[in-house]
Design an enzyme around this catalytic site. Structure first.
Site, PDB file in Angstrom:
ATOM      1  CB  CYS A 134      -0.845  -0.203   1.256  1.00 34.64           C
ATOM      2  SG  CYS A 134      -2.244  -1.303   1.183  1.00 34.64           S
TER       3      CYS A 134
ATOM      4  CG  HIS B 272      -3.051   3.833   1.832  1.00 36.44           C
ATOM      5  ND1 HIS B 272      -3.428   3.362   0.622  1.00 36.44           N
ATOM      6  CD2 HIS B 272      -2.988   2.802   2.551  1.00 36.44           C
ATOM      7  CE1 HIS B 272      -3.832   2.179   0.554  1.00 36.44           C
ATOM      8  NE2 HIS B 272      -3.582   1.694   1.904  1.00 36.44           N
TER       9      HIS B 272
ATOM     10  CG  ASN C   6      -6.497  -0.450   1.062  1.00 42.86           C
ATOM     11  OD1 ASN C   6      -5.701   0.141   0.247  1.00 42.86           O
ATOM     12  ND2 ASN C   6      -6.037  -0.670   2.408  1.00 42.86           N
TER      13      ASN C   6
HETATM   14  O1  UT7 Z   1      -3.792  -0.608   3.246  1.00 42.60           O
HETATM   15  C1  UT7 Z   1      -3.078  -1.313   4.386  1.00 42.60           C
HETATM   16  C2  UT7 Z   1      -3.382  -0.805   5.653  1.00 42.60           C
HETATM   17  N1  UT7 Z   1      -4.703  -1.144   5.956  1.00 42.60           N
HETATM   18  C3  UT7 Z   1      -5.196  -0.685   6.979  1.00 42.60           C
HETATM   19  O2  UT7 Z   1      -4.794   0.608   6.963  1.00 42.60           O
HETATM   20  C4  UT7 Z   1      -6.440  -1.489   7.705  1.00 42.60           C
HETATM   21  C5  UT7 Z   1      -6.224  -1.095   9.240  1.00 42.60           C
HETATM   22  N2  UT7 Z   1      -7.418  -1.523   9.979  1.00 42.60           N
HETATM   23  C6  UT7 Z   1      -8.672  -1.307   9.791  1.00 42.60           C
HETATM   24  O3  UT7 Z   1      -8.887  -0.393   9.025  1.00 42.60           O
HETATM   25  C7  UT7 Z   1      -9.683  -1.662  10.758  1.00 42.60           C
HETATM   26  O4  UT7 Z   1      -9.040  -2.384  11.977  1.00 42.60           O
HETATM   27  C8  UT7 Z   1     -10.710  -2.645  10.504  1.00 42.60           C
HETATM   28  C9  UT7 Z   1     -11.663  -1.934   9.295  1.00 42.60           C
HETATM   29  C10 UT7 Z   1     -10.181  -3.903   9.390  1.00 42.60           C
HETATM   30  C11 UT7 Z   1     -11.473  -3.265  11.458  1.00 42.60           C
HETATM   31  O5  UT7 Z   1     -12.003  -2.182  12.105  1.00 42.60           O
HETATM   32  P1  UT7 Z   1     -11.718  -2.621  13.835  1.00 42.60           P
HETATM   33  O6  UT7 Z   1     -12.681  -1.294  14.292  1.00 42.60           O
HETATM   34  O7  UT7 Z   1     -10.371  -2.682  14.243  1.00 42.60           O
HETATM   35  O8  UT7 Z   1     -12.517  -3.987  14.153  1.00 42.60           O
HETATM   36  P2  UT7 Z   1     -12.029  -5.046  14.619  1.00 42.60           P
HETATM   37  O9  UT7 Z   1     -11.345  -5.792  13.817  1.00 42.60           O
HETATM   38  O10 UT7 Z   1     -11.557  -4.901  15.952  1.00 42.60           O
HETATM   39  O11 UT7 Z   1     -13.420  -6.014  14.453  1.00 42.60           O
HETATM   40  C12 UT7 Z   1     -14.539  -5.623  15.668  1.00 42.60           C
HETATM   41  C13 UT7 Z   1     -15.530  -6.888  15.397  1.00 42.60           C
HETATM   42  C14 UT7 Z   1     -15.219  -8.075  15.433  1.00 42.60           C
HETATM   43  O12 UT7 Z   1     -15.923  -8.880  16.199  1.00 42.60           O
HETATM   44  P3  UT7 Z   1     -15.742  -9.394  17.747  1.00 42.60           P
HETATM   45  O13 UT7 Z   1     -14.414 -10.093  17.873  1.00 42.60           O
HETATM   46  O14 UT7 Z   1     -15.567  -7.943  18.579  1.00 42.60           O
HETATM   47  O15 UT7 Z   1     -17.209 -10.066  18.358  1.00 42.60           O
HETATM   48  C15 UT7 Z   1     -14.918  -8.632  13.972  1.00 42.60           C
HETATM   49  O16 UT7 Z   1     -15.003  -9.977  14.076  1.00 42.60           O
HETATM   50  O17 UT7 Z   1     -16.103  -6.676  14.248  1.00 42.60           O
HETATM   51  C16 UT7 Z   1     -16.189  -7.761  13.620  1.00 42.60           C
HETATM   52  N3  UT7 Z   1     -16.115  -7.991  11.965  1.00 42.60           N
HETATM   53  C17 UT7 Z   1     -16.987  -7.664  11.306  1.00 42.60           C
HETATM   54  N4  UT7 Z   1     -18.375  -7.471  11.330  1.00 42.60           N
HETATM   55  C18 UT7 Z   1     -19.163  -7.121  10.804  1.00 42.60           C
HETATM   56  C19 UT7 Z   1     -14.752  -7.919  11.300  1.00 42.60           C
HETATM   57  N5  UT7 Z   1     -15.196  -7.587  10.260  1.00 42.60           N
HETATM   58  C20 UT7 Z   1     -16.504  -7.403   9.955  1.00 42.60           C
HETATM   59  C21 UT7 Z   1     -17.372  -7.256   8.845  1.00 42.60           C
HETATM   60  N6  UT7 Z   1     -18.768  -7.217   9.168  1.00 42.60           N
HETATM   61  N7  UT7 Z   1     -16.984  -7.111   7.602  1.00 42.60           N
END
Ligand code: UT7
Length: 323
Positions: free
Chosen positions: A114, A250, A280
């Protein structure tokens, strides 16, 4: 007099197929509301199954050539930032060179995921400042839809396909921050963090693999490292937040974009945001945002722009340029 790698053309291409968040609700335990609130993404483009990264890149390149009023043979080099080249080799860049009908110069790929476009821009700047090339096309192009695990809701809803291209030309400036062109760069990587964002396959393992990400961990590194690299790049030429017209970050997550802008002390109305429409697109996200930002009338000649990106590696960096 100081040589500056100056933008003289920009263009982009997005595949026809637009996929709204709601489409994922049919196959995954997810919702439009979750995707929008956690990432800011509303839709993304996916390439047609016959459409490859070099094809997207070539369309963006043609748009940039048209914008600059140039022919392909007016270029000395093509640098393509991508992690999803058509083939293991040759480079996507040589394919673009051929598809443009360019029969001179040289072409190669840069792979920094990225952060790829920032790395490619910095490399193109070095080619120009060292006199190895006068005009360089820098392209970011990706088909990340090809490395998605469609059962992993934590990643497959976040990425999209697309391409953007800039043409840089050696021009003379007076050596001050008022010059147009690239004014400062800052590149970093730290391979100790390579397991928080990677593809679990590769040529040497005789597989293709899928993207794997510990989203929260990447997020934690992102805001801190993006703000730091942007500050470093600005600090190298004594710029402060008030000097900046546009941050073109980005486009991975609106919360990362907002968090970084806040750390830099910049209001959101000075940030070009396209993540809602593109998702992304990895190395394509910054040139896409530059091209769309110009089309929207946000970015104008003479504007001071800071780009910053982070991705797998981890690799991250920033480029300061005057448009
Ligand atoms: O380009 C390279 C760089 N990449 C990035 O910059 C991405 C960086 N990370 C992010 O953008 C965020 O961490 C995400 C968008 C990937 C995730 O957001 P988050 O607020 O960190 O959520 P999380 O991963 O902590 O997940 C929260 C909850 C989890 O459930 P539990 O364990 O709390 O019950 C996940 O299982 O949301 C759940 N979850 C979803 N729920 C509905 C994860 N993906 C989904 C989904 N739909 N698609």
């Amino acid at each position: 007099m100081t040589t500056r790698a100056t933008v003289i053309g920009v263009g982009h291409y997005l595949p026809e197929r637009v996929v709204e968040n709601a489409e994922f609700e049919k196959t995954l335990e997810t919702s439009d509301a979750w995707i929008k609130s956690r990432s800011g993404i509303e839709r993304r483009h996916f390439a047609h199954e016959d459409e490859t990264t070099s094809m997207l890149a070539t369309k963006a390149a043609k748009a940039a050539l048209k914008d600059a009023g140039l022919e392909a043979d007016d270029l000395d080099a093509i640098v393509v930032a991508t992690s999803t080249a058509d083939l293991t080799f040759p480079s996507a860049a040589t394919m673009v060179q051929d598809q443009l009908g360019m029969t001179r110069g040289f072409a190669f790929d840069v792979q920094a995921v990225c952060a790829g476009f920032v790395f490619a821009l910095s490399n193109a700047n070095a080619l120009i400042l060292s006199g190895q090339a006068n005009r360089v096309m820098v392209i970011g192009a990706e088909t990340f839809s090809r490395i998605m695990d469609w059962e992993d809701r934590g990643t497959c809803v976040l990425f999209g396909d697309g391409a953007g291209a800039l043409i840089l030309e050696a021009q003379e400036g007076d050596g001050t921050n008022a010059d147009r062109g690239i004014l400062s760069t800052d590149l970093n990587s730290d391979g100790r963090h390579r397991d928080i964002l990677y593809v679990d396959g590769g040529v040497s393992q005789r597989t293709t693999g899928f993207l794997r990400m510990q989203g929260k961990e990447v997020f934690r590194h992102a805001v801190e490292k993006l703000a730091a690299t942007a500050k470093t790049a600005m600090g190298k030429i004594n710029l402060s937040a008030e000097d900046v017209d546009w941050i073109v970050p980005h486009q991975a997550n609106i919360r990362i974009i907002n968090g970084t802008a806040k750390k830099l002390g910049l209001p959101l109305d000075r940030v070009v945001v396209t993540v809602q429409d593109h998702g992304n697109t990895s190395a394509a996200s910054i040139p896409l945002a530059l091209s769309v930002g110009k089309d929207r009338g946000q970015i104008k000649q003479g504007d001071l722009i800071v780009t910053e990106a982070i991705g797998g590696g981890l690799a991250w960096g920033a480029v300061v340029l005057r448009w």
